[in-house]
Design a protein around this motif. Structure first.
Motif, PDB file in Angstrom:
ATOM      1  N   MET A  75       0.827  -1.202   0.000  1.00  0.00           N
ATOM      2  CA  MET A  75       0.000   0.000   0.000  1.00  0.00           C
ATOM      3  C   MET A  75       0.866   1.258   0.000  1.00  0.00           C
ATOM      4  O   MET A  75       0.515   2.266  -0.625  1.00  0.00           O
ATOM      5  N   ALA A  76       2.007   1.209   0.712  1.00  0.00           N
ATOM      6  CA  ALA A  76       2.901   2.370   0.729  1.00  0.00           C
ATOM      7  C   ALA A  76       3.449   2.649  -0.663  1.00  0.00           C
ATOM      8  O   ALA A  76       3.526   3.814  -1.088  1.00  0.00           O
ATOM      9  N   LEU A  77       3.818   1.601  -1.387  1.00  0.00           N
ATOM     10  CA  LEU A  77       4.310   1.797  -2.752  1.00  0.00           C
ATOM     11  C   LEU A  77       3.240   2.403  -3.649  1.00  0.00           C
ATOM     12  O   LEU A  77       3.519   3.264  -4.494  1.00  0.00           O
ATOM     13  N   ILE A  78       2.005   1.962  -3.460  1.00  0.00           N
ATOM     14  CA  ILE A  78       0.901   2.499  -4.270  1.00  0.00           C
ATOM     15  C   ILE A  78       0.676   3.974  -3.956  1.00  0.00           C
ATOM     16  O   ILE A  78       0.538   4.811  -4.858  1.00  0.00           O
ATOM     17  N   PHE A  79       0.644   4.315  -2.655  1.00  0.00           N
ATOM     18  CA  PHE A  79       0.373   5.704  -2.283  1.00  0.00           C
ATOM     19  C   PHE A  79       1.570   6.615  -2.568  1.00  0.00           C
ATOM     20  O   PHE A  79       1.378   7.822  -2.757  1.00  0.00           O
ATOM     21  N   ILE A  80       2.785   6.064  -2.599  1.00  0.00           N
ATOM     22  CA  ILE A  80       3.939   6.879  -2.994  1.00  0.00           C
ATOM     23  C   ILE A  80       3.789   7.343  -4.436  1.00  0.00           C
ATOM     24  O   ILE A  80       4.116   8.487  -4.782  1.00  0.00           O
ATOM     25  N   LYS A  81       3.263   6.464  -5.295  1.00  0.00           N
ATOM     26  CA  LYS A  81       3.016   6.863  -6.683  1.00  0.00           C
ATOM     27  C   LYS A  81       1.935   7.939  -6.772  1.00  0.00           C
ATOM     28  O   LYS A  81       1.928   8.749  -7.703  1.00  0.00           O
ATOM     29  N   ALA A  82       1.019   7.941  -5.786  1.00  0.00           N
ATOM     30  CA  ALA A  82      -0.094   8.892  -5.831  1.00  0.00           C
ATOM     31  C   ALA A  82       0.253  10.229  -5.202  1.00  0.00           C
ATOM     32  O   ALA A  82      -0.084  11.294  -5.758  1.00  0.00           O
ATOM     33  N   VAL A  83       0.926  10.204  -4.030  1.00  0.00           N
ATOM     34  CA  VAL A  83       1.169  11.449  -3.286  1.00  0.00           C
ATOM     35  C   VAL A  83       2.648  11.774  -3.145  1.00  0.00           C
ATOM     36  O   VAL A  83       3.003  12.819  -2.600  1.00  0.00           O
ATOM     37  N   GLY A  84       3.519  10.895  -3.606  1.00  0.00           N
ATOM     38  CA  GLY A  84       4.946  11.151  -3.518  1.00  0.00           C
ATOM     39  C   GLY A  84       5.566  10.560  -2.264  1.00  0.00           C
ATOM     40  O   GLY A  84       4.885  10.015  -1.387  1.00  0.00           O
ATOM     41  N   LEU A  85       6.889  10.691  -2.174  1.00  0.00           N
ATOM     42  CA  LEU A  85       7.638  10.182  -1.030  1.00  0.00           C
ATOM     43  C   LEU A  85       7.314  10.990   0.220  1.00  0.00           C
ATOM     44  O   LEU A  85       6.955  12.167   0.145  1.00  0.00           O
ATOM     45  N   GLY A  86       7.461  10.346   1.383  1.00  0.00           N
ATOM     46  CA  GLY A  86       7.266  11.066   2.630  1.00  0.00           C
ATOM     47  C   GLY A  86       6.300  10.383   3.565  1.00  0.00           C
ATOM     48  O   GLY A  86       5.679   9.362   3.227  1.00  0.00           O
ATOM     49  N   PRO A  87       6.143  10.935   4.754  1.00  0.00           N
ATOM     50  CA  PRO A  87       5.291  10.306   5.764  1.00  0.00           C
ATOM     51  C   PRO A  87       3.810  10.271   5.406  1.00  0.00           C
ATOM     52  O   PRO A  87       3.070   9.432   5.919  1.00  0.00           O
TER      53      PRO A  87
ATOM     54  N   ALA B 173       2.419   9.361   2.652  1.00  0.00           N
ATOM     55  CA  ALA B 173       2.162   8.063   2.018  1.00  0.00           C
ATOM     56  C   ALA B 173       2.111   6.956   3.058  1.00  0.00           C
ATOM     57  O   ALA B 173       1.293   6.034   2.954  1.00  0.00           O
ATOM     58  N   GLY B 174       2.973   7.032   4.072  1.00  0.00           N
ATOM     59  CA  GLY B 174       2.940   6.033   5.133  1.00  0.00           C
ATOM     60  C   GLY B 174       1.661   6.087   5.945  1.00  0.00           C
ATOM     61  O   GLY B 174       1.106   5.051   6.329  1.00  0.00           O
ATOM     62  N   ILE B 175       1.174   7.299   6.213  1.00  0.00           N
ATOM     63  CA  ILE B 175      -0.086   7.449   6.960  1.00  0.00           C
ATOM     64  C   ILE B 175      -1.237   6.825   6.179  1.00  0.00           C
ATOM     65  O   ILE B 175      -2.064   6.083   6.729  1.00  0.00           O
ATOM     66  N   LEU B 176      -1.303   7.126   4.881  1.00  0.00           N
ATOM     67  CA  LEU B 176      -2.379   6.569   4.064  1.00  0.00           C
ATOM     68  C   LEU B 176      -2.285   5.050   3.961  1.00  0.00           C
ATOM     69  O   LEU B 176      -3.309   4.350   3.993  1.00  0.00           O
ATOM     70  N   ALA B 177      -1.063   4.534   3.851  1.00  0.00           N
ATOM     71  CA  ALA B 177      -0.890   3.084   3.746  1.00  0.00           C
ATOM     72  C   ALA B 177      -1.339   2.385   5.016  1.00  0.00           C
ATOM     73  O   ALA B 177      -2.074   1.389   4.972  1.00  0.00           O
ATOM     74  N   LEU B 178      -0.891   2.894   6.161  1.00  0.00           N
ATOM     75  CA  LEU B 178      -1.307   2.295   7.434  1.00  0.00           C
ATOM     76  C   LEU B 178      -2.805   2.443   7.652  1.00  0.00           C
ATOM     77  O   LEU B 178      -3.473   1.510   8.112  1.00  0.00           O
TER      78      LEU B 178
ATOM     79  N   LEU C 215       8.211   1.216   7.106  1.00  0.00           N
ATOM     80  CA  LEU C 215       7.690   1.895   5.914  1.00  0.00           C
ATOM     81  C   LEU C 215       8.736   2.792   5.271  1.00  0.00           C
ATOM     82  O   LEU C 215       8.692   3.043   4.067  1.00  0.00           O
ATOM     83  N   GLY C 216       9.690   3.281   6.072  1.00  0.00           N
ATOM     84  CA  GLY C 216      10.740   4.131   5.517  1.00  0.00           C
ATOM     85  C   GLY C 216      11.635   3.408   4.535  1.00  0.00           C
ATOM     86  O   GLY C 216      12.357   4.043   3.758  1.00  0.00           O
ATOM     87  N   ILE C 217      11.603   2.074   4.544  1.00  0.00           N
ATOM     88  CA  ILE C 217      12.420   1.310   3.610  1.00  0.00           C
ATOM     89  C   ILE C 217      12.042   1.631   2.171  1.00  0.00           C
ATOM     90  O   ILE C 217      12.895   1.676   1.281  1.00  0.00           O
ATOM     91  N   VAL C 218      10.755   1.876   1.932  1.00  0.00           N
ATOM     92  CA  VAL C 218      10.295   2.180   0.573  1.00  0.00           C
ATOM     93  C   VAL C 218      10.087   3.677   0.379  1.00  0.00           C
ATOM     94  O   VAL C 218       9.537   4.097  -0.641  1.00  0.00           O
ATOM     95  N   GLY C 219      10.463   4.493   1.372  1.00  0.00           N
ATOM     96  CA  GLY C 219      10.361   5.944   1.232  1.00  0.00           C
ATOM     97  C   GLY C 219       9.092   6.544   1.758  1.00  0.00           C
ATOM     98  O   GLY C 219       8.716   7.652   1.355  1.00  0.00           O
ATOM     99  N   ALA C 220       8.412   5.826   2.685  1.00  0.00           N
ATOM    100  CA  ALA C 220       7.152   6.337   3.229  1.00  0.00           C
ATOM    101  C   ALA C 220       7.330   6.945   4.613  1.00  0.00           C
ATOM    102  O   ALA C 220       6.395   6.973   5.402  1.00  0.00           O
ATOM    103  N   GLY C 221       8.503   7.475   4.906  1.00  0.00           N
ATOM    104  CA  GLY C 221       8.746   8.168   6.167  1.00  0.00           C
ATOM    105  C   GLY C 221       9.041   7.223   7.314  1.00  0.00           C
ATOM    106  O   GLY C 221       8.868   6.010   7.227  1.00  0.00           O
ATOM    107  N   GLY C 222       9.480   7.805   8.429  1.00  0.00           N
ATOM    108  CA  GLY C 222       9.742   7.010   9.621  1.00  0.00           C
ATOM    109  C   GLY C 222      11.200   6.642   9.778  1.00  0.00           C
ATOM    110  O   GLY C 222      12.080   7.079   9.017  1.00  0.00           O
ATOM    111  N   ILE C 223      11.465   5.815  10.763  1.00  0.00           N
ATOM    112  CA  ILE C 223      12.818   5.438  11.142  1.00  0.00           C
ATOM    113  C   ILE C 223      13.424   4.431  10.176  1.00  0.00           C
ATOM    114  O   ILE C 223      14.637   4.175  10.211  1.00  0.00           O
ATOM    115  N   GLY C 224      12.607   3.850   9.294  1.00  0.00           N
ATOM    116  CA  GLY C 224      13.111   2.827   8.385  1.00  0.00           C
ATOM    117  C   GLY C 224      14.168   3.334   7.427  1.00  0.00           C
ATOM    118  O   GLY C 224      15.139   2.631   7.133  1.00  0.00           O
ATOM    119  N   ALA C 225      13.994   4.560   6.919  1.00  0.00           N
ATOM    120  CA  ALA C 225      14.951   5.108   5.959  1.00  0.00           C
ATOM    121  C   ALA C 225      16.341   5.291   6.571  1.00  0.00           C
ATOM    122  O   ALA C 225      17.336   4.830   5.987  1.00  0.00           O
TER     123      ALA C 225
END
Length: 265
Positions: free
Chosen positions: A128-140, A142-147, A215-225
């Motif tokens: 879901m994070a990958l899908i929303f990154i395509k829709a709203v771009g990189l950042g938290p 996209a992570g909020i929408l995915a979760l 989620l930060g692993i795919v660029g959706a914000g957070g400590i993962g990046a």
């Protein structure tokens, strides 16, 4: 009678041994054709590096007033989990009542609601994070929408089950007194299921915190990046302090959430 009582325990023991033998045979068959497992030198070095990072963490990364640090990343992760859980807890309520069997006389309507919730939760957060990154771009965001979107399916299922397992005695009394559907919902059904809703929301929040850390692993914000960057750069001391921060944050949240759920339930 004695022969019958003797044969039954013997049959149960035989069945247990047969089931155990089948399970062992399946494991032996599964690993028989597996390739030879060997730990590579790079894996050994990575394990040693992570252990060394735990022993000598980068304490200077905890707080940096001029740039990115651990506290800011953990706070962003926590904010993603809070907002994602809050969005899902609100939006899943109509789906929960839709899928609850005791809320509709027509079984087909509730079955469709359960099917919709199953379709929503079938996609993991990373997809879901990958899908929303395509829709709203990189950042938290996209992570909020995915979760939030994924948690609608999970919380909707749990909320729906709590609605089905609740006996609404006050509902029948209000209907008998002439209350309409909205009054019955607000004064009879919601007060009955609200403690279970809050408990499940807190439980889902605990899971969302763990999910938000990756989620930060795919660029959706957070400590993962920062964790991925530290791993790719073999900065083991930074990996150690990040893992320490994740462990401490998750542990504190679990303790607080457990105490709140005890008081609610």
């Amino acid at each position: 009678m004695n022969q019958i009582t003797i044969k039954k325990p013997l049959r149960k023991r035989l069945m247990k041994w047969v089931i155990l033998a089948i399970v062992v045979a399946i494991y032996v068959w599964a690993f028989w054709g597996a390739p030879h497992l060997e730990i590579k030198d790079s894996a050994k070095q990575a394990i040693k590096g992570i252990l060394n990072g735990f022993a000598h963490p980068d304490w200077g990364y905890v707080y940096d007033p001029e740039g990115e640090d651990l506290l800011r990343s953990l706070l962003e992760t926590l904010a993603i989990a809070v907002l994602g859980t809050f969005i899902s807890a609100v939006l899943c309520v109509p789906f929960a009542f839709w899928g609850a069997r005791n809320m509709s006389k027509n079984r087909a309507i509730s079955s469709v609601g359960k099917f919709v919730l199953s379709c929503i939760r079938v996609f993991p957060e990373l997809i879901m994070a990958l899908i929303f990154i395509k829709a709203v771009g990189l950042g938290p965001f996209a992570g909020i929408l995915a979760l939030g979107f994924h948690s609608i399916g999970m919380l909707g299922k749990l909320f729906g089950e709590s609605i089905e397992n609740t006996e609404f005695s006050a509902r029948e009394a209000l209907i008998a007194s002439g209350a309409n559907k909205l009054q019955t919902l607000w004064f009879a059904i919601i007060p009955e299921v609200m403690p279970a809703f809050l408990s499940y929301t807190l439980y889902r929040f605990e899971i969302s915190v763990r999910s938000a850390t990756i989620l930060g692993i795919v660029g959706a914000g957070g400590i993962g990046a920062p964790l991925v960057f530290a791993l790719n750069g073999h900065s083991w001391s930074r990996v150690g302090i990040i893992l320490y921060g994740i462990i401490i944050m998750v542990t504190i949240i679990d303790i607080i959430s457990a105490q709140i759920r005890k008081r609610i339930v």
